[in-house]
Motif scaffolding. Structure first.
Motif, PDB file in Angstrom:
ATOM      1  N   THR A 187       2.714  36.098 -28.342  1.00 49.24           N
ATOM      2  CA  THR A 187       2.276  35.181 -27.295  1.00 49.24           C
ATOM      3  C   THR A 187       0.759  35.180 -27.280  1.00 49.24           C
ATOM      4  O   THR A 187       0.113  36.040 -27.890  1.00 49.24           O
ATOM      5  CB  THR A 187       2.836  35.600 -25.927  1.00 49.24           C
ATOM      6  N   LEU A 242      -3.398  35.524 -30.563  1.00 52.97           N
ATOM      7  CA  LEU A 242      -1.971  35.795 -30.660  1.00 52.97           C
ATOM      8  C   LEU A 242      -1.713  37.242 -31.043  1.00 52.97           C
ATOM      9  O   LEU A 242      -2.367  37.795 -31.935  1.00 52.97           O
ATOM     10  CB  LEU A 242      -1.325  34.875 -31.702  1.00 52.97           C
ATOM     11  N   LEU A 247       5.319  40.411 -26.222  1.00 46.92           N
ATOM     12  CA  LEU A 247       6.493  40.210 -25.377  1.00 46.92           C
ATOM     13  C   LEU A 247       7.447  41.393 -25.477  1.00 46.92           C
ATOM     14  O   LEU A 247       7.702  41.919 -26.563  1.00 46.92           O
ATOM     15  CB  LEU A 247       7.218  38.933 -25.775  1.00 46.92           C
ATOM     16  N   SER A 298      14.402  34.551 -22.564  1.00 44.63           N
ATOM     17  CA  SER A 298      14.076  33.204 -23.035  1.00 44.63           C
ATOM     18  C   SER A 298      15.235  32.514 -23.741  1.00 44.63           C
ATOM     19  O   SER A 298      15.110  31.364 -24.153  1.00 44.63           O
ATOM     20  CB  SER A 298      12.890  33.284 -24.007  1.00 44.63           C
ATOM     21  N   ASP A 317       6.383  31.120 -33.486  1.00 44.84           N
ATOM     22  CA  ASP A 317       6.273  31.862 -32.235  1.00 44.84           C
ATOM     23  C   ASP A 317       6.410  30.919 -31.043  1.00 44.84           C
ATOM     24  O   ASP A 317       6.470  29.685 -31.187  1.00 44.84           O
ATOM     25  CB  ASP A 317       4.944  32.631 -32.175  1.00 44.84           C
ATOM     26  N   ALA A 318       6.460  31.515 -29.857  1.00 43.31           N
ATOM     27  CA  ALA A 318       6.752  30.751 -28.639  1.00 43.31           C
ATOM     28  C   ALA A 318       5.649  29.781 -28.252  1.00 43.31           C
ATOM     29  O   ALA A 318       5.872  28.902 -27.405  1.00 43.31           O
ATOM     30  CB  ALA A 318       7.020  31.714 -27.486  1.00 43.31           C
ATOM     31  N   THR A 319       4.464  29.895 -28.847  1.00 45.38           N
ATOM     32  CA  THR A 319       3.385  28.956 -28.531  1.00 45.38           C
ATOM     33  C   THR A 319       3.486  27.678 -29.351  1.00 45.38           C
ATOM     34  O   THR A 319       2.768  26.723 -29.095  1.00 45.38           O
ATOM     35  CB  THR A 319       2.007  29.592 -28.790  1.00 45.38           C
TER      36      THR A 319
END
Length: 351
Positions: free
Chosen positions: A30, A38, A42, A50, A132-134
């Motif tokens: 994250t 980055l 997490l 999530s 990744d989540a971004t």
């Protein structure tokens, strides 16, 4: 027969359980709210939170924040500790399988190493993410959802360690990361995936793989020194200078030869000299298909190298051959014949 098949297809996972060990990697990455940088920050609980629809599976999850590292920074010591923690969970009888969440860069190696250690019937399922989540369309939640199904269900008992990404199930023995960025990066050259996670279950395309494990004490007295296994990839025009630098600096060597197991003629005396002192395993730099053992017979051919004392690595990649050789040496197995037998055994996919 039709009725029994239908019942298995409709099987609920309610009441089943899985342990989840989070090690970091892209899936846990994250952005720092202050700097935008980055990093794998997490927690396992955040990762699981999530995943849409995970609670509806009815699987009880036992969650462990084991490491928070990029996978390139994981060590064999980390994996030995992970194996011990997984073994403790499985010995407790409280879980039906295990999910290991980590970065994809070294996943084919970490899964294979744990597959060498794991003695139980419960599956150990590795998963992660390429985005990744971004990023737009992160694949981590879907991969984690599929991995929980694969670990908690009954379909992969006896499979050892597997890798689940993009809903495909790959055996640790065959899986390779074949692309730096694609979400479809993982393949099993020469064999294909074991199966697919679809509609809440694993559908197998082929029989579960034959497995070879190397438990502690299988080779003799463990060496207290750190074991060093070197890699040498043979290139066009290779003059052997790097091999000279390795002489006396390692306990074993894996050679990634050209094609089906060939080297320039001038390398043979050097490799012969090394093989007289340490185990030297012959693999191919191609990464798909076996090294030959009895087809070509000229200076630098596979027959020439095997006659010089090298050990055939079968169709293991150079990276997995290194881990198998490292494991054998670390438990005290230095005998060339026994090492050759181990490589031969792991290459027998038919059992």
């Amino acid at each position: 027969m039709f009725r029994a098949t239908a019942e298995r297809n409709a099987m609920s996972l309610t009441g089943r359980s899985a342990a989840v060990f989070a090690l970091g990697g892209t899936i846990a990455t994250t952005a720092d709210p202050r700097t935008g940088e980055l990093s794998p920050a997490l927690s396992a609980e955040q990762l699981l939170g999530s995943v849409s629809g995970l609670d509806a599976l009815g699987v009880e999850l036992r969650v462990h924040d084991f490491r928070r590292l990029p996978s390139a920074s994981l060590s064999l010591a980390d994996l030995d500790a992970l194996h011990a923690a997984i073994r403790a969970e499985l010995d407790s009888g409280r879980v039906d399988g295990v999910v290991v969440v980590q970065g994809t860069d070294t996943m084919e190696e970490t899964a294979f190493y744990l597959d060498l250690l794991h003695q139980g019937e419960e599956p150990i399922v590795f998963t992660g993410a390429m985005r990744d989540a971004t990023k737009a369309g992160p694949d981590g939640p879907a991969n984690l959802y599929a991995a929980v199904i694969a670990a908690a269900g009954p379909w992969l008992r006896g499979a050892g360690c597997v890798v689940v990404l993009g809903d495909e199930v790959h055996a640790a023995r065959t899986v390779q990361k074949g692309h730096t960025t694609s979400p479809a990066a993982f393949t099993s050259p020469g064999s294909g995936p074991l199966g697919l996670v679809v509609e809440g279950r694993v559908r197998l395309h082929q029989q579960l793989p034959h497995r070879t494990t190397v438990p502690p004490g299988a080779g003799g007295t463990a060496d207290p020194r750190p074991v060093r296994v070197a890699l040498h990839t043979v290139a066009f025009g290779d003059d052997g200078t790097q091999l000279d630098l390795l002489d006396g600096q390692c306990d074993g060597l894996v050679v990634a030869a050209i094609g089906a197991g060939h080297v320039p003629e001038g390398l043979v005396p050097r490799l012969h000299r090394l093989a007289d002192r340490i185990p030297v395993v012959l693999t191919s730099r191609i990464g798909n298909g076996p090294v030959l053992t009895r087809t070509y017979h000229y200076p630098g051919s596979e027959q020439d190298l095997l006659a010089a004392g090298l050990i055939a690595g079968g169709d293991l990649s150079l990276y997995k051959a290194r881990l198998l050789l490292h494991r054998l040496l670390s438990i005290g197995c230095h005998d060339r014949t026994r090492i050759a037998q181990a490589f031969d055994a792991i290459g027998r996919r038919d059992g």
